[in-house]
Design a protein around this motif. Structure first.
Motif, short mmCIF file in Angstrom:
data_model
loop_
_atom_site.label_atom_id
_atom_site.label_comp_id
_atom_site.label_asym_id
_atom_site.label_seq_id
_atom_site.Cartn_x
_atom_site.Cartn_y
_atom_site.Cartn_z
N TYR A 186 1.77 11.57 8.57
CA TYR A 186 2.26 10.88 7.36
C TYR A 186 1.37 11.20 6.16
O TYR A 186 1.87 11.49 5.06
N LEU A 190 2.05 13.28 2.62
CA LEU A 190 1.78 12.71 1.29
C LEU A 190 0.95 13.64 0.41
O LEU A 190 1.10 13.64 -0.81
N ARG A 246 0.60 9.77 -6.21
CA ARG A 246 1.48 9.49 -5.06
C ARG A 246 0.73 8.64 -4.04
O ARG A 246 1.28 7.69 -3.47
N LEU A 247 -0.53 8.97 -3.80
CA LEU A 247 -1.34 8.18 -2.86
C LEU A 247 -1.55 6.77 -3.40
O LEU A 247 -1.40 5.78 -2.67
N GLN A 250 1.17 4.33 -2.73
CA GLN A 250 1.31 3.86 -1.35
C GLN A 250 0.80 2.43 -1.16
O GLN A 250 1.25 1.71 -0.29
N TYR A 251 -0.18 2.07 -1.97
CA TYR A 251 -0.75 0.73 -1.82
C TYR A 251 0.27 -0.36 -2.12
O TYR A 251 0.11 -1.50 -1.70
N LYS A 253 2.96 -0.66 -0.79
CA LYS A 253 3.55 -1.07 0.49
C LYS A 253 2.96 -2.38 0.99
O LYS A 253 3.56 -3.08 1.78
N ALA A 286 -1.05 1.58 4.48
CA ALA A 286 -0.58 2.44 3.39
C ALA A 286 -0.45 3.90 3.83
O ALA A 286 0.43 4.61 3.35
N PHE A 287 -1.31 4.35 4.75
CA PHE A 287 -1.35 5.79 5.07
C PHE A 287 -1.24 6.08 6.57
O PHE A 287 -1.44 7.20 6.99
N ASP A 353 5.56 -2.64 8.60
CA ASP A 353 5.13 -2.02 7.34
C ASP A 353 5.41 -2.92 6.16
O ASP A 353 6.32 -3.71 6.17
#
Ligand code: SF4
Ligand code: SF4
Length: 353
Positions: A186, A190, A246-247, A250-251, A253, A286-287, A353
């Motif tokens: 994943y 990303l 982009r990373l 993710q937070y 989420k 998140a990751f 998630d």
């Protein structure tokens, strides 16, 4: 480059490959198993002026410090160290071993006057406050610390190092920075088209205060994502910046359960390192960095001042931390959830998630 714990032939071949691609700084420590000996063997035969050597010894060995410095020189097969770090100034006790009368600073200064050591720095896995306090003593030319995309707590120390004109070496950006050599699929998606290692190194090196990073390759074939990062210097490119954004997204989420790592909840009377447990939870959700979380979480209570804090199960729900959290997080519940995630057998999953 730092040498991981691998078979001798492989380690030597890895160092030779590093020399071939132009890596010129090798960093080790007395405490890293036989790493000093292996490095000494691997670098023997190369022109000494082609590379810089750093080794590290913990201040707690102050009574044997001179002997230990000489042993490191012997194992590394060299007459001098380009740089020497006091290893693991993680708390006031290590600082005291350094500055007390008869402490390690006196021993190191004498070794420097004899030409055995050229430059002095320190490494720390400790709290930001200890790092800043040590930097402000003015005794050190460089600092060796944790700072990665996935752990930006020490940014203030990096900026201060710039003001103090100190060198900055980033410790283990690949392994401690997220076990990026075995990043989850994943995360690979990303950061595509780059490897997570490349993006993380570029993130670190885009700070003008960062002098260098350690590589930690275990095999001659493992350098490719590092070489890719070395192709660029300076600020992040537009493409790299997009990946960082982009990373960052993710937070989201985590919604209202995101720990912003402000550290205001501390101290916990049960000695739980709340921000670090919740940082690992952030990364898992998140990751999908669950295996990394397990790797670090199991170190609580097992690594002394190198990774302080107790496991989340010690939470008594005393609620002392709650009013200090600006995010109004339900810290005891989040700690319990983090414990469940990191205590699971591989493959099982008890959270959504
Ligand atoms: S509620 Fe738990 S984590 Fe918070 S201070 Fe009390 S014991 Fe520590
Ligand atoms: S105070 Fe809240 S947001 Fe800040 S580190 Fe502690 S739990 Fe996280």
């Amino acid at each position: 480059m730092q040498l991981p714990d691998v078979a001798e032939d492989q380690a030597v071949a890895t160092v030779h490959r590093a020399m071939e691609i132009g890596i010129n700084h090798y960093e080790t420590a007395r405490g890293y198993a036989n790493s000093e000996e292996l490095l000494g063997r691997a670098l023997k035969g190369f022109d000494r002026s082609r590379f810089f050597l750093t080794t590290k010894i913990t201040p707690k060995h102050y009574q044997n410090y001179r002997k230990y410095i000489e042993e490191s020189l012997t194992r590394l097969q060299t007459d001098y160290l380009d740089n020497f770090d006091l290893h693991g100034i993680n708390n006031d006790e290590q600082l005291n071993y350094t500055f007390m009368k008869g402490g390690v600073l006196e021993t190191v200064r004498k070794a420097m006057s004899e030409g055995l050591i050229r430059h002095l720095g320190f490494s720390s896995h400790g709290p930001l406050e200890i790092i800043l306090k040590t930097m402000e003593t003015g005794e050190f030319e460089s600092v060796n610390l944790h700072y990665y995309y996935f752990n930006q707590r020490n940014l203030q120390a990096i900026k201060r190092a710039g003001e103090l004109k100190m060198g900055v070496l980033i410790i283990s950006p690949t392994d401690k920075g997220g076990q990026l050599h075995k990043a989850p699929q994943y995360l690979m998606e990303l950061t595509s088209p780059y490897h997570p290692i490349t993006i993380n190194l570029r993130f670190c090196l885009s700070n003008p205060e960062v002098t260098t990073v350690t590589v930690g390759a275990a095999h001659p074939d493992e350098f490719n994502p590092h070489i890719e990062a070395a192709k660029y210097s300076g600020a992040l490119t537009e493409g790299e910046q997009e990946i960082i954004e982009r990373l960052n997204l993710q937070y989201k989420k985590l919604g209202g359960t995101l720990c912003t790592l402000c550290h205001k909840c501390l101290p916990c009377p049960e000695q739980i390192n709340i921000p670090e447990v919740l940082r690992l939870r952030n990364l898992a959700l998140a990751f999908n960095m669950v295996e990394f979380g397990k790797y670090r979480y199991k170190m609580f209570e097992n690594a002394d001042h190198w990774f302080w804090g107790k496991k989340a199960t010690f939470c008594t729900r005393c609620n002392e931390c709650l009013p200090r959290c600006p995010e109004r997080l339900n810290i005891p519940d989040l700690l319990a959830q983090a414990h469940a995630i990191f205590s699971l057998d591989k493959g099982k999953r008890k959270w959504s998630d």
